[in-house]
Design a protein around this motif. Sequence first.
Motif, PDB file in Angstrom:
ATOM      1  N   LEU A  44       1.151  -1.261  -0.013  1.00 43.43           N
ATOM      2  CA  LEU A  44      -0.173   0.043  -0.159  1.00 43.43           C
ATOM      3  C   LEU A  44       0.758   1.446  -0.054  1.00 43.43           C
ATOM      4  O   LEU A  44       0.508   2.115  -0.673  1.00 43.43           O
ATOM      5  N   LEU A  45       2.083   1.149   0.752  1.00 41.62           N
ATOM      6  CA  LEU A  45       2.866   2.602   0.476  1.00 41.62           C
ATOM      7  C   LEU A  45       3.538   2.486  -0.578  1.00 41.62           C
ATOM      8  O   LEU A  45       3.630   3.817  -1.291  1.00 41.62           O
ATOM      9  N   LEU A  46       3.994   1.501  -1.138  1.00 44.75           N
ATOM     10  CA  LEU A  46       4.508   1.618  -2.553  1.00 44.75           C
ATOM     11  C   LEU A  46       3.428   2.128  -3.578  1.00 44.75           C
ATOM     12  O   LEU A  46       3.749   3.129  -4.383  1.00 44.75           O
ATOM     13  N   GLY A  47       2.274   1.908  -3.499  1.00 45.38           N
ATOM     14  CA  GLY A  47       1.129   2.308  -4.346  1.00 45.38           C
ATOM     15  C   GLY A  47       0.902   3.599  -3.992  1.00 45.38           C
ATOM     16  O   GLY A  47       0.584   4.491  -4.951  1.00 45.38           O
ATOM     17  N   TYR A  48       0.856   3.873  -2.951  1.00 47.76           N
ATOM     18  CA  TYR A  48       0.758   5.452  -2.565  1.00 47.76           C
ATOM     19  C   TYR A  48       1.860   6.236  -2.944  1.00 47.76           C
ATOM     20  O   TYR A  48       1.800   7.385  -3.491  1.00 47.76           O
TER      21      TYR A  48
END
Length: 175
Positions: free
Chosen positions: A62-66
């Motif tokens: 999720l942090l990579l996507g963000y």
Amino acid sequence: MRGLHPCNLGWLSYGALKGDGILIVVNTVGAALQTLYILAYLHYCPRKRVVLLQTATLLGVLLLGYGYFWLLVPNPEARLQQLGLFCSVFTISMYLSPLADLAKVIQTKSTQCLSYPLTIATLLTSASWCLYGFRLRDPYIMVSNFPGIVTSFIRFWLFWKYPQEQDRNYWLLQT
């Protein structure tokens, strides 16, 4: 473990980028409830290490996507379109996932592995979001929720074709 689904956080980000208060509120509540579910599951889970690893991996993704959407796509319109497509793919996969049991239902001629109340809820939810997307003329909301309507009718047909047997113990207790 079901956990924090990317749909809530994705649609929350989409709503924030678009300035859509309904998307923001609904998906904030959904993300909060799923977070509570994760915390309760972690509290009672005997294999905490595996669950913590899965949760940490999901948070990393999720942090990579963000980072991708908010740092590497500087154009807000392009970000909105890419985020809408991302959310649509996950929402469609969520609606199609119950059909994984389709072969089992047909093979066993039993719908015991399907939930009738969940099918009703899925139909009402996906139809509501589809109508909301139609009202806004937002293809990402509208198109991504249409498979929920279709898969609900497929499951209703399966319930009609292979009715669930009543639990005999339940009937004995009522007499």
